[in-house]
Design a protein around this motif. Structure first.
Motif, PDB file in Angstrom:
ATOM      1  N   ASN A  18      -5.696   9.789  -1.757  1.00 20.78           N
ATOM      2  CA  ASN A  18      -4.931   9.425  -0.378  1.00 20.78           C
ATOM      3  C   ASN A  18      -4.171  10.432   0.130  1.00 20.78           C
ATOM      4  N   GLY A  59       0.521   5.524   3.992  1.00 18.54           N
ATOM      5  CA  GLY A  59       0.142   4.019   4.280  1.00 18.54           C
ATOM      6  C   GLY A  59       0.254   3.862   5.804  1.00 18.54           C
ATOM      7  N   GLU A  67       0.780  -1.136  -0.013  1.00 18.93           N
ATOM      8  CA  GLU A  67      -0.206   0.055   0.025  1.00 18.93           C
ATOM      9  C   GLU A  67       1.031   1.247   0.184  1.00 18.93           C
TER      10      GLU A  67
END
Length: 285
Positions: A250, A254, A238
């Motif tokens: 995003n 992560g 990810e």
């Protein structure tokens, strides 16, 4: 007559080979430097920004190859002094008494190095240990058979990642055009191949994600086996996609991604070659 800090006059120092006592020079330990930065900031700071401030204000004479890791290690050892505000962001504990702390005994440089080594060992379980994002192709000397990929963390010591193994992405400006891996040979050699193959004229930037570690001396520490859980693999995949592709929706790097990011450092010899070529062109006119 002019006198030196030790009371000796200038003439005396010239004839007696005066040497300053370096042991008397006040050099901050990591803990002292971190506290000073947060006291001056008066607001929470990311440990990476703390490391940058320590380097820029020269609170330490030596910061090594991973100052951010050093800061993170020292902070994690002192939960009585530092409080986490957000992930990776810290402030001084409200109950922290600076004046009283100054009177107490503190860790030695050796103690701090032990804490840093423990943090290195803990992070050795990471799949992605080091990485660099959107490095410039033009700042690497590809004429060498084993090109140097130079980077530093928070203006710390420069590391050559040419022998690093891992995966990489090639970009045409911001658009990804190719993804590959460098396992048998290092990233430097693998990327050099792409300056001569069918992709040669299609990329000008690259990102890389290393699976090997970096020793405190700046050398690459190769890792041959991993012992990780499925969640660690998912987190690493990810994080690589988020860092390498930067999807618009995003907003984080992560889950629990602790890889150490390094900024690119341009090869000085490249700049020298450019200046030399520029002068030669002028001379030919």
């Amino acid at each position: 007559m002019m006198r030196l800090p030790n009371g000796a006059d200038l003439q005396q120092s010239k004839t007696s080979n005066f040497k300053p006592n370096l042991k008397n020079i006040d050099i901050m330990k990591w803990l002292d430097a971190i506290i000073e930065v947060l006291r001056e900031a008066e607001e929470p700071m990311h440990y990476g920004d703390i490391a940058v401030e320590i380097v820029e204000t020269k609170k330490r004479d030596k910061v090594g190859v991973s100052p951010e890791l050093s800061v993170a290690a020292i902070i994690s050892k002192h939960p009585d002094i530092f409080v986490r505000d957000e992930r990776g962001t810290y402030k001084l504990n409200d109950s922290f008494d600076y004046e009283q702390w100054k009177k107490s005994d503190h860790d030695t440089e050796s103690d701090e190095q032990t804490s840093i080594n423990q943090e290195i060992k803990k992070r050795s379980k990471n799949i992605v240990r080091t990485y660099g994002v959107y490095w410039r192709r033009e700042d690497v000397d590809w004429s060498k058979s084993k090109p140097q990929l130079l980077g530093s963390q928070s203006d710390g010591d420069v590391v050559d990642f040419g022998a690093m193994r891992g995966i990489y992405m090639l970009y045409d400006h911001r658009e990804p055009i190719y993804v590959g891996q460098a396992i048998k040979n290092g990233l430097g050699e693998r990327l050099r191949n792409h300056t001569k193959d069918r992709h040669a004229n299609r990329w000008n930037r690259f990102s890389w994600f290393g699976i090997d570690g970096v020793n405190q001396t700046g050398s690459i520490h190769k890792v041959n086996t991993f012992s990780v859980e499925i969640a660690d693999v998912a987190n690493a995949l990810e994080a690589v996609m988020i860092e390498g592709l930067e999807p618009r929706q995003n907003r984080k790097s992560g889950n629990y991604f602790d890889g150490a990011e390094y900024a690119q450092v341009s090869d000085k010899r490249l700049e020298e070659k450019r200046v030399e070529a520029y002068i030669n062109n002028i001379m030919k006119r």
